[in-house]
Scaffold this motif. Structure first.
Motif, short mmCIF file in Angstrom:
data_model
loop_
_atom_site.label_atom_id
_atom_site.label_comp_id
_atom_site.label_asym_id
_atom_site.label_seq_id
_atom_site.Cartn_x
_atom_site.Cartn_y
_atom_site.Cartn_z
N GLN A 37 -2.97 3.87 -2.59
CA GLN A 37 -2.98 2.92 -3.71
C GLN A 37 -2.46 1.58 -3.20
O GLN A 37 -1.38 1.49 -2.62
N THR A 38 -3.27 0.53 -3.42
CA THR A 38 -2.87 -0.82 -3.01
C THR A 38 -2.60 -1.64 -4.27
O THR A 38 -3.43 -1.69 -5.19
N ILE A 39 -1.43 -2.27 -4.32
CA ILE A 39 -1.02 -3.04 -5.50
C ILE A 39 -0.78 -4.49 -5.09
O ILE A 39 -0.02 -4.78 -4.17
N THR A 40 -1.46 -5.40 -5.79
CA THR A 40 -1.26 -6.83 -5.58
C THR A 40 -0.47 -7.38 -6.77
O THR A 40 0.06 -6.62 -7.58
N SER A 68 -10.52 0.64 -9.32
CA SER A 68 -9.60 -0.49 -9.33
C SER A 68 -9.58 -1.12 -10.71
O SER A 68 -10.41 -0.82 -11.57
N VAL A 113 -2.13 0.75 -16.52
CA VAL A 113 -3.29 0.36 -15.74
C VAL A 113 -4.55 0.42 -16.58
O VAL A 113 -4.66 1.23 -17.51
N TYR A 148 4.33 1.35 -16.30
CA TYR A 148 3.30 0.75 -15.46
C TYR A 148 1.97 1.13 -16.09
O TYR A 148 1.57 2.29 -16.08
N TYR A 199 -3.27 -4.35 -14.10
CA TYR A 199 -2.12 -3.60 -14.59
C TYR A 199 -1.10 -4.55 -15.19
O TYR A 199 -1.10 -5.75 -14.94
N ARG A 225 -3.31 -6.76 -9.74
CA ARG A 225 -4.38 -5.78 -9.68
C ARG A 225 -3.97 -4.61 -8.79
O ARG A 225 -3.00 -4.69 -8.02
N PHE A 226 -4.73 -3.51 -8.92
CA PHE A 226 -4.47 -2.33 -8.11
C PHE A 226 -5.80 -1.71 -7.69
O PHE A 226 -6.84 -1.94 -8.31
N THR A 255 0.84 -1.19 0.00
CA THR A 255 0.00 0.00 0.00
C THR A 255 0.88 1.25 0.00
O THR A 255 1.88 1.33 0.72
#
Length: 244
Positions: A161-164, A185, A199, A197, A188, A167-168, A138
């Protein structure tokens, strides 16, 4: 087309174009004796030899189903010859009884080139993994080195911003009102070579981002340094700090 019809056809085409056997073989890089035996029906030439002869005679041999079969046979023969020659060449490289130094040099070059390609692939893969791993988590948007509490000109608003792994999600929170203002959401992609990057917004929450639901991809140049993520593109120049 099989012999003797093939030989008769070649002889007929050659004579129709006013060529002697000597003139024809010069055009298709054969010897006269070979052409004589073909025209006499004594031998059945390989398909690529037939192609050379018909090409020299300016005759389109592949305009029929049987011609197409000849073309396929021609391609197969050529591939087989290439494979056979390559196989023989590789076997001969390992026969160090002759030209040992030359063969060892060639083998060394092959080996070093192969190792270099593997090493480069590993480095590239490792870089993708490292950048991907560094993005996970995050982030909070910053301004002049401190958390931005007036994001988008709204006092008391902060953005996370949360990035997995694939996904974001971006969330705007108005902490003064204790409410979530809006969020969006999506997925990406990461291009570590070009440092981009990209999205794709696939879902929104709140009316503030309805205009972004157009299926377009936003691409940003990214840079990672310590606990900071720099994103620039699409009119934005942002600095994010990892939330511990």
């Amino acid at each position: 087309m099989q012999q003797p019809d093939l030989g008769k056809k070649i002889a007929k085409l050659r004579k129709a174009r006013g060529l002697t056997q000597e003139e024809l073989v010069e055009k298709c890089n054969l010897n006269v004796r070979t052409l004589q035996r073909i025209e006499a029906g004594e031998v059945t030439p390989r398909s690529y030899t037939i192609k050379l002869i018909f090409s020299a005679l300016d005759h389109q041999v592949y305009n029929s189903p049987s011609g197409m079969a000849d073309w396929l046979s021609d391609s197969t023969d050529m591939i087989r010859d290439i494979i056979r020659k390559l196989y023989s060449y590789i076997l001969d490289l390992f026969n160090l009884k002759t030209n040992a130094m030359k063969k060892l040099t060639i083998l060394s070059i092959f080996f070093l080139t192969f190792c270099s390609l593997i090493f480069s692939a590993c480095l590239s893969s490792r870089k993708v993994i490292n950048d991907q791993k560094a993005l996970l988590g995050t982030w909070q948007i910053m301004s002049n080195g401190v958390p931005d509490t007036t994001y988008a000109g709204k006092p008391g608003q902060i953005r996370y911003q949360t990035i997995t792994s694939n996904r974001f999600m971006v969330t705007d929170i108005q902490y003064s009102k204790k409410q979530i203002y809006a969020a969006f959401s999506g997925s990406y992609t990461l291009d570590t070579q070009n440092k981009t990057y990209s999205v794709l917004i696939e879902a929104i929450g709140g009316p503030g981002y309805a205009q972004y639901m157009d299926g377009k991809i936003g691409t940003f140049n990214y840079r990672l340094k310590d606990s900071l993520l720099y994103l620039k593109g699409n009119g934005y120049d942002e600095v994010w700090k990892r939330v511990k």
